[in-house]
Design a protein around this motif. Structure first.
Motif, PDB file in Angstrom:
ATOM      1  N   LYS A 261       0.777  -1.011   0.017  1.00 46.42           N
ATOM      2  CA  LYS A 261       0.021   0.067   0.047  1.00 46.42           C
ATOM      3  C   LYS A 261       0.991   1.170   0.240  1.00 46.42           C
ATOM      4  O   LYS A 261       1.877   1.100   0.787  1.00 46.42           O
TER       5      LYS A 261
ATOM      6  N   ASP B  84      -5.258   0.846 -12.582  1.00 46.94           N
ATOM      7  CA  ASP B  84      -5.794   0.414 -11.413  1.00 46.94           C
ATOM      8  C   ASP B  84      -5.819  -1.352 -11.696  1.00 46.94           C
ATOM      9  O   ASP B  84      -6.995  -1.793 -12.186  1.00 46.94           O
TER      10      ASP B  84
ATOM     11  N   ASP C  25      -0.248   7.136  -0.082  1.00 46.57           N
ATOM     12  CA  ASP C  25      -1.634   7.621  -0.065  1.00 46.57           C
ATOM     13  C   ASP C  25      -2.459   6.765  -0.175  1.00 46.57           C
ATOM     14  O   ASP C  25      -3.642   6.993  -0.708  1.00 46.57           O
ATOM     15  N   HIS C  26      -2.515   5.662   0.399  1.00 45.02           N
ATOM     16  CA  HIS C  26      -3.480   4.508   0.376  1.00 45.02           C
ATOM     17  C   HIS C  26      -3.663   3.794  -0.758  1.00 45.02           C
ATOM     18  O   HIS C  26      -4.699   2.965  -0.816  1.00 45.02           O
ATOM     19  N   ARG C  27      -3.202   4.194  -1.997  1.00 46.23           N
ATOM     20  CA  ARG C  27      -3.373   3.408  -3.030  1.00 46.23           C
ATOM     21  C   ARG C  27      -2.887   1.996  -3.075  1.00 46.23           C
ATOM     22  O   ARG C  27      -1.936   1.668  -2.300  1.00 46.23           O
TER      23      ARG C  27
ATOM     24  N   ASN D 183       7.070   1.839  -8.898  1.00 42.82           N
ATOM     25  CA  ASN D 183       6.414   1.339  -7.597  1.00 42.82           C
ATOM     26  C   ASN D 183       7.336   1.164  -6.322  1.00 42.82           C
ATOM     27  O   ASN D 183       6.994   0.905  -5.052  1.00 42.82           O
TER      28      ASN D 183
END
Length: 168
Positions: free
Chosen positions: A29, A95, A32-34, A63
């Motif tokens: 994660k 996504d 920013d919580h993505r 990432n």
């Protein structure tokens, strides 16, 4: 000895691909919580006591900051039926979790459903090695199911077989 070898990069990669591996999606994660996930076949067990596993990520991965900042990751060992997940998480789509079944595990990290096994880990060491970052993680929770794991060898997906082995 630090001798540089003029290896052909693609030929070396082909030779290394002769060693079959399992296929995983490593999730975490971002700050920013993505939810973040990448397909990786660099997973390996290191120790049983304590339970330590490893995987590696290319230094150029966008990432990388998320795995570094979170300090946690989940190894999702894919089952044979999850080839499309492997392809999806290896692609640059924004996504990757859209349409993928998952539950939230320790500290809200995504644990994919339908996997042969999952390992929820806390990063205990990060090593800068060549063109990759090597992550060592202590397993804090795991689960497994009696499913055929997805394999990758010689540039292709594969599945395990149980041939009759006859001693010589």
């Amino acid at each position: 000895m630090n001798t540089k070898h003029p290896f052909d990069r693609l030929d070396l990669r082909k030779a290394l691909g002769s060693f079959g591996t399992g296929v995983t999606i490593v999730t975490t994660k971002a700050s920013d919580h993505r939810l973040i996930g990448v397909t990786a076949n660099s997973f390996s067990s290191v120790s049983l006591e304590p339970a330590i596993v490893l995987w590696s990520l290319q230094k150029t991965s966008p990432n990388l900051p998320a795995y570094d900042e979170c300090g946690r990751f989940v190894i999702n060992v894919l089952s044979l039926s999850q080839i499309e997940h492997s392809k999806r998480f290896a692609s640059p789509i924004p996504d990757k979790f859209n349409g993928v079944d998952y539950a939230l595990g320790i500290e809200g990290l995504p644990v994919l459903e339908g996997c042969a096994a999952t390992f929820q880990c806390r990063t205990v060491q990060r090593l800068d090695v060549g063109d990759h970052i090597l992550y060592l993680g202590e397993v804090e929770a795991y689960q497994h199911q009696d499913q055929t794991a997805l394999l990758y060898v010689q540039g292709r997906y594969a599945q395990s077989a149980s041939p009759e082995l006859h001693p010589a």
